[in-house]
Every structure is written in C-alpha cells, then in structure tokens.
Scaffold this motif. Sequence first.
Motif, short mmCIF file in Angstrom:
data_model
loop_
_atom_site.label_atom_id
_atom_site.label_comp_id
_atom_site.label_asym_id
_atom_site.label_seq_id
_atom_site.Cartn_x
_atom_site.Cartn_y
_atom_site.Cartn_z
N ARG A 86 6.51 4.96 -6.90
CA ARG A 86 5.62 4.09 -5.83
C ARG A 86 4.50 3.81 -6.14
N ARG B 96 4.59 -3.60 -6.52
CA ARG B 96 3.87 -4.17 -5.16
C ARG B 96 3.17 -2.95 -4.53
N THR B 97 3.61 -1.61 -5.13
CA THR B 97 2.98 -0.64 -4.36
C THR B 97 2.06 0.44 -5.13
N VAL C 264 -0.96 1.97 -7.52
CA VAL C 264 -2.36 2.04 -7.04
C VAL C 264 -3.21 1.75 -8.40
N TRP D 164 -12.70 6.28 1.22
CA TRP D 164 -11.55 5.76 2.05
C TRP D 164 -12.05 4.93 3.06
N ASP E 146 -7.85 0.65 -1.13
CA ASP E 146 -7.09 -0.23 -0.62
C ASP E 146 -6.01 0.62 -0.03
N ARG E 147 -5.73 0.50 1.48
CA ARG E 147 -4.94 1.77 1.94
C ARG E 147 -3.61 1.22 2.13
N SER E 148 -3.16 0.09 1.42
CA SER E 148 -1.92 -0.65 1.58
C SER E 148 -1.25 0.23 0.19
N THR E 149 -1.81 0.51 -0.72
CA THR E 149 -1.42 1.22 -1.72
C THR E 149 -1.73 2.51 -2.07
N SER E 150 -2.84 2.96 -1.45
CA SER E 150 -3.54 4.35 -1.91
C SER E 150 -2.61 5.41 -1.15
N ASP E 151 -2.50 6.56 -1.69
CA ASP E 151 -1.74 7.83 -0.96
C ASP E 151 -2.86 8.19 0.08
#
Length: 198
Positions: free
Chosen positions: A12, A18-19, A21, A142, A147-152
């Motif tokens: 992931r 696409r995902t 980081v 944060w 980038d919260r769409s890819t960050s854990d």
Amino acid sequence: MSKRFDASFYRRFYMNPRTRVTTRTEMARRAGMVAALVKQLELPVKRILDAGCGLGWLRAPLLQAFPGARYVGLEVSEHLCREHGWVHESLASYRPRGRFDLIICYDVMQYLSDRETVQALANLGRLSRGALYFHAPTREDWRDNADRSTSDGDINLRDAAWYRSRLSRHFEHAGFGIHVRRGVPWGQWELERSVRDG
C-alpha cells in the motif's frame, strides 16, 4: 508492531503507484542529499545504520556515496527481515557492538509510543559517533505538509519542539535533518545553520 508491517503495508505505502507515500527515486535523492551534507561537514563514514530501513531503498545510494562503508539495516518487520536479511530489532532496545558514523532514522518514531520514542532517541545518542539524519512527521507537518490521501494516519504525532528538545541533548542540528553528535568536531559557517544552538 512487527505484525503491523506485513506485506500488505508495504504494497500500500510503497509499491502501489496510487497509494504510495514515496518512491525509490525520491529515496535516492534523499540519500544523495544526506551524503552531500555529511561530506560537506567533513565527517568520515565507515559504518552506516539505517534504523527502520524498510525496503532498503537508501542502501545502494548510500553505499555508492560512501564506498567501503558497512551498512546495517535495522527493522521491526518480520516480513522484511525474512525477505531482505535485515537485523530484526527495535531502535528502542538495539544494542550492537560499536557505534555508527552515520545513522538514518527516517519515519520511524511516529510508530513508537512516547516511552519507546524517548528510549530510541537516547539510544541514537549512544549509537552515534558522527552524523544522524532524523525525520519524523510532526503535528505541524500533519496540519500543513502531509498528503493525507497517501500518508498513514495511524501514527503518534508530537510537536516538533518535543523532538528538538530531546535530540539537542546529544546532537547539534546542522540543517536539513542532519544532526552532529555533540563533541564531534565539524565546520559550518554561521549563516549555513538552520538555527543557532543555544
């Protein structure tokens, strides 16, 4: 902790375009930046510790930058240790023989509890005899940078000042995430420093 970092975690956050980081290319650039700064500070590098080395994307570019250096990959993921032969240990408890000229600690601390992080930061001071490259996402990152769409998002966030105060017990900050062990001679012009240590 070890079970969290299984094959699906790395698919992931590292393999899926696409995902993911980061990329292997970005990590090679990061290694180049670290190596250039350490060389500019005239710090010799014979032993490298990559604490939380993950897939080991920093290994080849660091060894290219420092020919003849010995690289140790430290990792809590049982999956990656089986796949790549890394040392299976937590930075909070790792006690090798000898110290390291360059330690990389990139995106590790956010996965540790406050207690483990304090232990790991103190251990960095014990393990270092030269340079440390340190990075961890902070509350400020944060809010402003991630980038919260890819960050854990399942991580422990702390203020940047929290990290700085603990790192400063053992290190002087030289800029761009590079810290030099206190007592180690190094040269840097005043305006090259990101902040003046007090």
